[in-house]
Design a protein around this motif. Structure first.
Motif, PDB file in Angstrom:
ATOM      1  N   UNK A   1      18.712  -2.888 -10.608  1.00 40.66           N
ATOM      2  CA  UNK A   1      16.984  -3.139 -10.011  1.00 40.66           C
ATOM      3  C   UNK A   1      17.071  -4.732  -8.904  1.00 40.66           C
ATOM      4  N   UNK A   2      18.105  -5.681  -8.805  1.00 42.52           N
ATOM      5  CA  UNK A   2      17.404  -6.585  -8.218  1.00 42.52           C
ATOM      6  C   UNK A   2      17.877  -6.156  -6.791  1.00 42.52           C
ATOM      7  N   UNK A   3      18.520  -5.671  -6.579  1.00 44.61           N
ATOM      8  CA  UNK A   3      18.945  -4.771  -5.456  1.00 44.61           C
ATOM      9  C   UNK A   3      17.824  -4.091  -4.599  1.00 44.61           C
ATOM     10  N   UNK A   4      17.209  -3.220  -5.802  1.00 41.78           N
ATOM     11  CA  UNK A   4      16.317  -1.810  -5.488  1.00 41.78           C
ATOM     12  C   UNK A   4      15.258  -2.460  -5.184  1.00 41.78           C
ATOM     13  N   UNK A   5      14.985  -3.427  -6.179  1.00 42.99           N
ATOM     14  CA  UNK A   5      13.151  -4.430  -5.876  1.00 42.99           C
ATOM     15  C   UNK A   5      13.722  -5.347  -4.578  1.00 42.99           C
ATOM     16  N   UNK A   6      14.419  -6.047  -4.348  1.00 44.06           N
ATOM     17  CA  UNK A   6      14.818  -6.728  -3.308  1.00 44.06           C
ATOM     18  C   UNK A   6      14.777  -6.702  -1.891  1.00 44.06           C
ATOM     19  N   UNK A   7      15.462  -5.088  -1.863  1.00 46.41           N
ATOM     20  CA  UNK A   7      15.243  -4.902  -0.343  1.00 46.41           C
ATOM     21  C   UNK A   7      13.910  -3.873  -0.208  1.00 46.41           C
ATOM     22  N   UNK A   8      13.521  -3.153  -0.929  1.00 41.98           N
ATOM     23  CA  UNK A   8      12.318  -2.567  -0.332  1.00 41.98           C
ATOM     24  C   UNK A   8      10.991  -2.993  -0.057  1.00 41.98           C
ATOM     25  N   UNK A   9      11.072  -4.149  -0.887  1.00 44.23           N
ATOM     26  CA  UNK A   9       9.603  -5.390  -1.071  1.00 44.23           C
ATOM     27  C   UNK A   9      10.704  -6.382  -0.103  1.00 44.23           C
TER      28      UNK A   9
ATOM     29  N   UNK B   1      19.832   5.395  -3.082  1.00 47.62           N
ATOM     30  CA  UNK B   1      20.105   4.474  -3.981  1.00 47.62           C
ATOM     31  C   UNK B   1      21.285   5.319  -4.650  1.00 47.62           C
ATOM     32  N   UNK B   2      23.065   4.558  -4.542  1.00 43.43           N
ATOM     33  CA  UNK B   2      23.724   5.347  -5.279  1.00 43.43           C
ATOM     34  C   UNK B   2      25.000   5.000  -6.333  1.00 43.43           C
TER      35      UNK B   2
ATOM     36  N   UNK C   1       9.147   0.665  -8.963  1.00 38.58           N
ATOM     37  CA  UNK C   1       8.410  -0.735  -9.203  1.00 38.58           C
ATOM     38  C   UNK C   1       9.247  -1.907  -7.866  1.00 38.58           C
ATOM     39  N   UNK C   2      10.173  -1.502  -6.697  1.00 37.79           N
ATOM     40  CA  UNK C   2       9.867  -2.083  -5.485  1.00 37.79           C
ATOM     41  C   UNK C   2       9.361  -0.994  -4.582  1.00 37.79           C
ATOM     42  N   UNK C   3       8.440  -0.257  -4.726  1.00 35.71           N
ATOM     43  CA  UNK C   3       7.876   0.905  -3.964  1.00 35.71           C
ATOM     44  C   UNK C   3       6.047  -1.010  -4.361  1.00 35.71           C
ATOM     45  N   UNK C   4       6.297  -0.955  -5.708  1.00 36.90           N
ATOM     46  CA  UNK C   4       5.006  -1.734  -6.012  1.00 36.90           C
ATOM     47  C   UNK C   4       4.722  -2.707  -5.220  1.00 36.90           C
ATOM     48  N   UNK C   5       5.726  -3.277  -5.918  1.00 36.14           N
ATOM     49  CA  UNK C   5       6.120  -4.911  -5.017  1.00 36.14           C
ATOM     50  C   UNK C   5       5.910  -5.179  -3.585  1.00 36.14           C
TER      51      UNK C   5
ATOM     52  N   UNK D   1      30.423  -5.170 -12.725  1.00 36.19           N
ATOM     53  CA  UNK D   1      28.541  -6.038 -12.829  1.00 36.19           C
ATOM     54  C   UNK D   1      28.563  -6.365 -12.184  1.00 36.19           C
ATOM     55  N   UNK D   2      27.116  -6.129 -11.814  1.00 37.91           N
ATOM     56  CA  UNK D   2      26.068  -6.057 -10.458  1.00 37.91           C
ATOM     57  C   UNK D   2      25.874  -4.956  -9.112  1.00 37.91           C
ATOM     58  N   UNK D   3      26.110  -5.412  -8.235  1.00 42.21           N
ATOM     59  CA  UNK D   3      25.040  -4.339  -6.623  1.00 42.21           C
ATOM     60  C   UNK D   3      24.753  -4.723  -6.023  1.00 42.21           C
TER      61      UNK D   3
END
Length: 387
Positions: A109-117, A204-205, A138-142, A243-245
Motif C-alpha cells: 500500500x505504501x509503495x503504490x501510494x508513495x510512487x504515484x504521489x 502492481x505485480x 488512493x495514490x492517484x487521489x493523493x 512481508x513488505x514491498x
C-alpha cells in the motif's frame, strides 16, 4: 458523544446491508491448515501461493537474523535504519526482476501510494483501471493529478482517454493479476498504448511475482524491459511468504523516489531480520521451481474438476479462482455453511467488489493437495445446488 453517534449509525447501516467486516483470530501459523477458536480449518483464502510462509528454512533464517539484528530497525531508511540486509535485498530483487535498482517499502500500500504521489502533480493525468487495487486508486487521489478511470480491461476506452489528454505527464496504472477476479491485464498492449500517447506505465505485480515469468514477474512474462514498463511494484508478503514491498526501475527513478516518496522518507524501515529472511525466501523461490509448477497444476486440476461438478467458474487462470454468486445474503449463507464444514474461504462483498458481484474468493497454493481440492469442490457443489 456526537462523533460516536455518527459512527454507530454508519456501522449500523453497513451491518444492515450484511457487509460488516470482522477479523479472524488464528491460533496457528499461516498455512493450508489453520486453527481458529480451537477448530481446524482447511484454508483456501491465503495469498501464500508457494507455501513459504511457515517454511522451516525461513523460520531458521529469521531466528538467526533476529539473534544478530534484534527486532526494530530504529529509524527510517534515510536516518539510520537502512542496514546491509536491506541493501542486499534491494540489489537481489532488482536483479531478479531485471531492473537497475529496487527500493524497499514497508507495505505494498505504501509503495503504490508513495510512487504515484511522487510521480504526479496537479498538471498531470493518471489513467487507471476501475478495478485497480485500492492502494493505486488512493495514490492517484493523493497525487492531485486529473484522474481518468477506464472500464475493467477496456483498452479501447483507455486509448480514447489518452488521446484526448493534454496533461504535462501521463501515467497509466494497472494491476497485473487483479486480486478479486484473478484476470491478468494485457501488459504488452498497455505498454504499446502508453508509448503511442506519451505516457508511462506502472504495474502492481503483487499477485504475479513468484508465479508469472518463471517467477520473475509479469514484466518478464510479457517480455517488457525497463523502458517499456518503467515503474514496477511487487510485494514480498504473497508468493515469497514474507512481508513488505518494493518498487523497481531505472537508477534515476529509484533515486527520485528516495528523495520524493513521502511514505518511504517518513516511515521506520522494516526490521533488518525480516529483510534477511526475505533474502532467503527469494532464493528458495528461485531454486524451488517445483512450487510454481505445483500451483499451475493445482489451478488446472481445480478448473477441470469444477467443470465436471458444475461449479461456476470465472475466466481466471491464475491462483485466484472467484466463484461469483452475486447476492450478498446467498454468499454469506454459503460462506457460513463452508465454515461449519471446516473450510475457510474469502467471502468478498461490495464495496470491495462491484455491486451484484459478491463472491467466494478461492486462493490455490502449492501446498494444497488434489484430495483437498476435491473435498472443497464436492462440498461447494452440494451447497450451491441447495442454496
Amino acid at each position: 458523544m456526537s462523533l460516536d453517534i455518527e459512527l454507530r449509525a454508519a456501522l449500523a447501516q453497513r451491518k444492515a446491508l450484511g457487509r460488516l467486516r470482522s477479523r479472524l483470530n488464528l491460533a496457528s501459523a499461516q498455512g493450508v491448515e489453520v486453527e481458529i477458536d480451537g477448530q481446524p480449518y482447511l484454508n483456501f483464502s491465503s495469498n501464500d501461493y508457494l507455501g513459504l510462509a511457515q517454511n522451516s528454512e525461513l523460520r531458521e533464517a529469521l531466528a538467526q537474523a533476529g539473534g544478530r539484528w534484534g527486532l526494530g530497525s530504529g529509524a527510517s531508511h534515510l536516518v539510520c535504519g537502512h542496514s546491509s540486509e536491506h541493501q542486499q535485498l534491494e540489489q537481489e530483487l532488482a536483479a531478479h526482476v531485471g531492473r537497475d535498482r529496487a527500493l524497499l517499502f514497508s507495505t505494498g500500500y505504501m509503495a503504490n501510494i508513495g510512487a504515484v504521489q511522487a510521480l504526479l502533480g496537479r498538471d498531470d493525468a493518471v489513467f487507471e483501471d476501475k478495478l485497480n487495487h485500492a492502494s493505486l486508486l488512493d495514490g492517484a487521489l493523493l497525487s492531485r493529478a486529473k484522474r481518468q478511470r477506464y472500464g475493467y480491461l477496456n483498452y479501447e476506452q483507455l486509448e480514447l482517454r489518452l488521446g484526448s489528454s493534454t496533461a504535462k505527464r501521463k501515467l497509466v496504472l494497472t494491476d497485473s493479476v487483479f486480486s478479486m477476479d484473478g484476470d491478468c491485464a494485457d501488459l504488452r498492449r498497455l505498454s504499446a498504448l502508453s508509448a503511442d500517447y506519451g505516457a508511462s506505465l506502472m504495474v502492481d505485480d503483487a499477485h504475479g511475482l513468484g508465479l508469472l515469468g518463471d517467477g520473475r514477474g509479469a514484466a518478464l512474462h510479457f517480455g517488457l524491459d525497463q523502458q517499456q514498463l518503467p515503474v514496477y511494484m511487487a510485494t514480498l508478503g504473497k508468493a515469497l511468504g514474507s512481508f513488505g514491498a518494493f518498487v523497481a526501475g531505472s537508477e534515476t527513478l529509484i533515486e527520485y523516489l528516495v528523495q520524493f516518496a513521502r511514505p518511504y522518507i517518513y516511515t521506520t524501515a522494516m526490521p533488518p531480520a525480516l529483510a534477511a529472511a526475505s533474502r532467503v525466501a527469494l532464493k528458495l523461490m528461485q531454486e524451488q521451481g517445483w512450487r510454481r509448477a505445483k500451483v499451475g497444476a493445482n489451478i488446472a486440476y481445480f478448473r477441470r474438476r469444477a467443470r465436471e461438478l458444475d461449479v461456476p467458474l470465472s475466466s481466471s487462470h491464475s491462483a485466484i479462482q472467484p466463484i461469483v454468486l452475486g447476492d450478498d445474503k446467498k454468499l454469506m449463507l454459503v460462506a457460513e455453511q463452508l465454515r461449519q464444514r471446516a473450510y475457510l474461504l474469502g467471502a468478498i462483498r461490495p464495496p470491495t467488489v462491484p455491486e451484484g458481484s459478491a463472491r467466494l474468493r478461492i486462493c490455490l497454493s502449492a501446498a494444497h493437495s488434489k484430495k483437498q481440492i476435491d473435498s472443497l469442490l464436492q462440498c461447494l457443489a452440494e451447497l450451491l445446488e441447495s442454496a
